[in-house]
Design a protein around this motif. Structure first.
Motif, PDB file in Angstrom:
ATOM      1  N   VAL A 142      27.042 -10.092  -5.746  1.00 21.41           N
ATOM      2  CA  VAL A 142      28.174 -10.517  -4.919  1.00 21.41           C
ATOM      3  C   VAL A 142      28.621  -9.350  -4.046  1.00 21.41           C
ATOM      4  CG1 VAL A 142      30.564 -11.335  -4.958  1.00 21.41           C
ATOM      5  CG2 VAL A 142      28.902 -12.232  -6.599  1.00 21.41           C
ATOM      6  N   ILE A 143      28.584  -8.135  -4.597  1.00 18.94           N
ATOM      7  CA  ILE A 143      28.864  -6.927  -3.828  1.00 18.94           C
ATOM      8  C   ILE A 143      27.706  -5.957  -4.031  1.00 18.94           C
ATOM      9  CG2 ILE A 143      31.360  -7.205  -4.068  1.00 18.94           C
ATOM     10  CD1 ILE A 143      31.313  -4.926  -6.132  1.00 18.94           C
ATOM     11  N   SER A 144      27.620  -4.958  -3.162  1.00 13.28           N
ATOM     12  CA  SER A 144      26.633  -3.896  -3.335  1.00 13.28           C
ATOM     13  C   SER A 144      27.329  -2.657  -3.878  1.00 13.28           C
ATOM     14  CB  SER A 144      25.945  -3.575  -2.001  1.00 13.28           C
ATOM     15  OG  SER A 144      26.871  -3.007  -1.087  1.00 13.28           O
ATOM     16  N   TRP A 145      26.559  -1.679  -4.279  1.00 12.12           N
ATOM     17  CA  TRP A 145      27.109  -0.476  -4.895  1.00 12.12           C
ATOM     18  C   TRP A 145      27.704   0.486  -3.878  1.00 12.12           C
ATOM     19  CZ3 TRP A 145      25.183   4.051  -3.029  1.00 12.12           C
ATOM     20  CH2 TRP A 145      23.944   3.999  -2.375  1.00 12.12           C
ATOM     21  N   HIS A 146      27.376   0.327  -2.607  1.00 12.71           N
ATOM     22  CA  HIS A 146      27.670   1.346  -1.608  1.00 12.71           C
ATOM     23  C   HIS A 146      29.156   1.704  -1.512  1.00 12.71           C
ATOM     24  CE1 HIS A 146      23.858  -0.576  -0.458  1.00 12.71           C
ATOM     25  NE2 HIS A 146      23.512   0.589   0.047  1.00 12.71           N
ATOM     26  N   ILE A 147      30.023   0.705  -1.384  1.00 14.09           N
ATOM     27  CA  ILE A 147      31.445   0.987  -1.193  1.00 14.09           C
ATOM     28  C   ILE A 147      32.100   1.520  -2.457  1.00 14.09           C
ATOM     29  CG2 ILE A 147      33.688  -0.063  -0.680  1.00 14.09           C
ATOM     30  CD1 ILE A 147      32.289  -1.855   1.343  1.00 14.09           C
ATOM     31  N   PRO A 148      31.963   0.864  -3.620  1.00 17.96           N
ATOM     32  CA  PRO A 148      32.608   1.416  -4.830  1.00 17.96           C
ATOM     33  C   PRO A 148      32.141   2.825  -5.166  1.00 17.96           C
ATOM     34  CG  PRO A 148      31.887  -0.838  -5.221  1.00 17.96           C
ATOM     35  CD  PRO A 148      31.295  -0.422  -3.912  1.00 17.96           C
ATOM     36  N   VAL A 149      30.845   3.067  -5.102  1.00 19.50           N
ATOM     37  CA  VAL A 149      30.316   4.382  -5.477  1.00 19.50           C
ATOM     38  C   VAL A 149      30.773   5.446  -4.479  1.00 19.50           C
ATOM     39  CG1 VAL A 149      28.202   5.746  -5.724  1.00 19.50           C
ATOM     40  CG2 VAL A 149      28.340   3.467  -6.733  1.00 19.50           C
ATOM     41  N   SER A 150      30.761   5.132  -3.196  1.00 18.05           N
ATOM     42  CA  SER A 150      31.173   6.123  -2.202  1.00 18.05           C
ATOM     43  C   SER A 150      32.656   6.447  -2.315  1.00 18.05           C
ATOM     44  CB  SER A 150      30.837   5.643  -0.790  1.00 18.05           C
ATOM     45  OG  SER A 150      31.462   4.411  -0.494  1.00 18.05           O
ATOM     46  N   ILE A 151      33.482   5.455  -2.636  1.00 23.29           N
ATOM     47  CA  ILE A 151      34.917   5.722  -2.821  1.00 23.29           C
ATOM     48  C   ILE A 151      35.156   6.582  -4.049  1.00 23.29           C
ATOM     49  CG2 ILE A 151      37.169   4.693  -3.350  1.00 23.29           C
ATOM     50  CD1 ILE A 151      36.376   2.273  -1.699  1.00 23.29           C
ATOM     51  N   LEU A 152      34.626   6.148  -5.182  1.00 28.17           N
ATOM     52  CA  LEU A 152      34.857   6.864  -6.433  1.00 28.17           C
ATOM     53  C   LEU A 152      34.229   8.255  -6.390  1.00 28.17           C
ATOM     54  CD1 LEU A 152      34.229   3.968  -8.994  1.00 28.17           C
ATOM     55  CD2 LEU A 152      36.409   4.760  -8.059  1.00 28.17           C
ATOM     56  N   GLY A 153      33.055   8.362  -5.802  1.00 28.20           N
ATOM     57  CA  GLY A 153      32.409   9.661  -5.695  1.00 28.20           C
ATOM     58  C   GLY A 153      33.187  10.617  -4.808  1.00 28.20           C
ATOM     59  N   THR A 154      33.698  10.118  -3.684  1.00 31.05           N
ATOM     60  CA  THR A 154      34.483  10.953  -2.778  1.00 31.05           C
ATOM     61  C   THR A 154      35.767  11.434  -3.443  1.00 31.05           C
ATOM     62  OG1 THR A 154      33.609   9.787  -0.843  1.00 31.05           O
ATOM     63  CG2 THR A 154      35.637  11.047  -0.531  1.00 31.05           C
ATOM     64  N   VAL A 155      36.467  10.509  -4.123  1.00 31.09           N
ATOM     65  CA  VAL A 155      37.695  10.895  -4.829  1.00 31.09           C
ATOM     66  C   VAL A 155      37.397  11.958  -5.879  1.00 31.09           C
ATOM     67  CG1 VAL A 155      39.505  10.080  -6.393  1.00 31.09           C
ATOM     68  CG2 VAL A 155      38.871   8.702  -4.409  1.00 31.09           C
ATOM     69  N   ALA A 156      36.305  11.775  -6.631  1.00 26.73           N
ATOM     70  CA  ALA A 156      35.953  12.717  -7.688  1.00 26.73           C
ATOM     71  C   ALA A 156      35.642  14.098  -7.113  1.00 26.73           C
ATOM     72  CB  ALA A 156      34.760  12.193  -8.491  1.00 26.73           C
TER      73      ALA A 156
ATOM     74  N   PRO B 226      39.662  15.268 -11.302  1.00 26.64           N
ATOM     75  CA  PRO B 226      39.060  14.000 -10.865  1.00 26.64           C
ATOM     76  C   PRO B 226      39.267  12.834 -11.823  1.00 26.64           C
ATOM     77  CG  PRO B 226      37.376  15.624 -11.456  1.00 26.64           C
ATOM     78  CD  PRO B 226      38.669  16.346 -11.391  1.00 26.64           C
ATOM     79  N   MET B 227      39.168  13.068 -13.145  1.00 28.57           N
ATOM     80  CA  MET B 227      39.312  11.959 -14.090  1.00 28.57           C
ATOM     81  C   MET B 227      40.728  11.399 -14.072  1.00 28.57           C
ATOM     82  SD  MET B 227      36.363  11.425 -15.122  1.00 28.57           S
ATOM     83  CE  MET B 227      36.814  10.109 -16.244  1.00 28.57           C
ATOM     84  N   THR B 228      41.719  12.249 -13.908  1.00 28.14           N
ATOM     85  CA  THR B 228      43.104  11.770 -13.828  1.00 28.14           C
ATOM     86  C   THR B 228      43.281  10.892 -12.602  1.00 28.14           C
ATOM     87  OG1 THR B 228      43.964  13.704 -14.977  1.00 28.14           O
ATOM     88  CG2 THR B 228      45.519  12.482 -13.619  1.00 28.14           C
ATOM     89  N   HIS B 229      42.690  11.277 -11.483  1.00 27.14           N
ATOM     90  CA  HIS B 229      42.798  10.477 -10.267  1.00 27.14           C
ATOM     91  C   HIS B 229      42.047   9.149 -10.397  1.00 27.14           C
ATOM     92  CE1 HIS B 229      44.917  12.801  -7.146  1.00 27.14           C
ATOM     93  NE2 HIS B 229      44.503  13.864  -7.797  1.00 27.14           N
ATOM     94  N   LEU B 230      40.860   9.201 -10.982  1.00 28.18           N
ATOM     95  CA  LEU B 230      40.040   7.993 -11.072  1.00 28.18           C
ATOM     96  C   LEU B 230      40.615   6.965 -12.032  1.00 28.18           C
ATOM     97  CD1 LEU B 230      36.448   9.544 -11.119  1.00 28.18           C
ATOM     98  CD2 LEU B 230      37.542   8.319  -9.230  1.00 28.18           C
ATOM     99  N   LEU B 231      41.280   7.423 -13.094  1.00 31.32           N
ATOM    100  CA  LEU B 231      41.744   6.505 -14.136  1.00 31.32           C
ATOM    101  C   LEU B 231      43.194   6.070 -13.970  1.00 31.32           C
ATOM    102  CD1 LEU B 231      40.067   8.125 -17.295  1.00 31.32           C
ATOM    103  CD2 LEU B 231      39.278   6.165 -15.945  1.00 31.32           C
ATOM    104  N   THR B 232      43.852   6.507 -12.918  1.00 35.12           N
ATOM    105  CA  THR B 232      45.245   6.117 -12.691  1.00 35.12           C
ATOM    106  C   THR B 232      45.394   5.461 -11.326  1.00 35.12           C
ATOM    107  OG1 THR B 232      45.774   8.319 -11.807  1.00 35.12           O
ATOM    108  CG2 THR B 232      46.174   7.952 -14.147  1.00 35.12           C
TER     109      THR B 232
END
Length: 328
Positions: free
Chosen positions: A217-231, A246-252
């Motif tokens: 339904v979706i591809s990996w490109h957007i979620p991975v690029s967002i989470l990777g950039t934030v990390a 990074p983990m505090t930002h990703l999990l909140t």
């Protein structure tokens, strides 16, 4: 002679349908919705029912009486918009504010552009930002999770991890979560931190995201690029003594919810792979900038809406057609 028929996005080049894909996204949201019910009880249920009902009714009325078209609610897009809007709200939001947000999301965020496939911005986020700007106190008052014992309107409230994070940045300090496990799981009320209904369990959101990727339904490109950039961005800042890790930002906050369910909206995201990656990187950078130096503790909604406006430009990043001569 046959006529060429054109239609607006979303275009699905397979045996799938818009209705099927919307239904799969709704199914993927069910784990996060279940956690919100465990955490906030009746408030979560009431807010969600009102949001979905008003979104559906608003789209039906506008389609029938203003656009003079035959109402079609079977594509489930209005249902999904209502569910996503509810997931972006505190469970103790007064019911009439939820009504206003749902009307604004469908009326201004979607139907003013002509309906499904023609809107520029994510409708649910348009409704959320409208409420945040109009009623900032109510939209930033978070109930303490007590399950179905949580009072709907007179709930005990508490600050969110993002609030502590913002305060720490202003004080020149760093804030880290005491328990990354609790932030990741959030399975029982006493371990759930405050926030919007759909952002309190990273595990539930990841389950939904994996389901959507596996069902294509979706591809990996957007979620991975967002989470990777934030990390990566927050890791660099944290190493310099700025902000949290990074983990505090990703999990909140709304990073997981936005990356998996909001930014991947078919209509308001780029069509090409490189466009999606640039889109995701832009969202990730803007989120971290707002969280670290902006006036708001959270920036996911603003980041996605800003990058929504860049999608027409990003869609021009397309592979060269076979046989096409490069321009000099």
């Amino acid at each position: 002679m046959s006529q060429l028929m054109t239609s607006a996005a979303p275009h699905v080049h397979s045996g799938d349908s818009v209705q099927k894909n919307m239904l799969l996204v709704i199914v993927a949201l069910l784990p996060a919705f279940a956690v919100s019910l465990v955490a906030f009880g009746w408030g979560a249920l009431i807010t969600t029912v009102i949001s979905i009902a008003v979104c559906v009714l608003t789209e039906w009325c506008i389609t029938k009486y203003m656009l003079k078209q035959q109402p079609s609610l079977l594509d489930l897009s209005a249902v999904l918009t209502g569910l996503l809007l509810a997931m972006n709200l505190p469970s103790n939001l007064p019911w009439w504010m939820t009504v206003l947000g749902a009307i604004f999301a469908i009326g201004i965020g979607k139907m003013v552009f002509g309906g499904i496939g023609q809107n520029v911005f994510n409708p649910a986020l348009v409704g959320r930002v409208f409420l945040l700007i109009s009623f900032p106190a109510a939209m930033t008052t978070w109930p303490v999770a007590k399950g179905f014992a949580t009072s709907y309107l007179d709930a005990e409230t508490a600050a969110t991890p993002l609030s502590y994070m913002k305060h720490a940045v202003l004080e020149g300090q760093q804030f880290e979560l005491e328990s990354l496990k609790d932030a990741f799981l959030s399975c029982v009320p006493e371990h759930i931190m405050g926030g919007s209904m759909g952002e309190i369990s990273a595990l539930a959101l990841l389950i939904g995201g994996i389901f959507l990727i596996c069902t294509r339904v979706i591809s990996w490109h957007i979620p991975v690029s967002i989470l990777g950039t934030v990390a990566v961005f927050t890791a660099i800042l944290s190493a310099c003594g700025i902000g949290s890790g990074p983990m505090t930002h990703l999990l909140t906050g709304g990073v997981m919810l936005g990356a998996i369910f909001m930014a991947t909206d078919y209509v308001t995201s780029p069509m090409t792979a490189w466009g999606k990656i640039i889109f995701g990187v832009g969202i990730g950078v803007i989120v971290v900038v707002i969280r670290t130096w902006g006036a708001y503790p959270e920036g996911m909604s603003f980041a996605i809406l800003i990058m929504n406006g860049c999608v027409p430009l990003l869609n021009r990043i397309a592979p060269k057609r076979f046989g096409e001569v490069a321009k000099k």
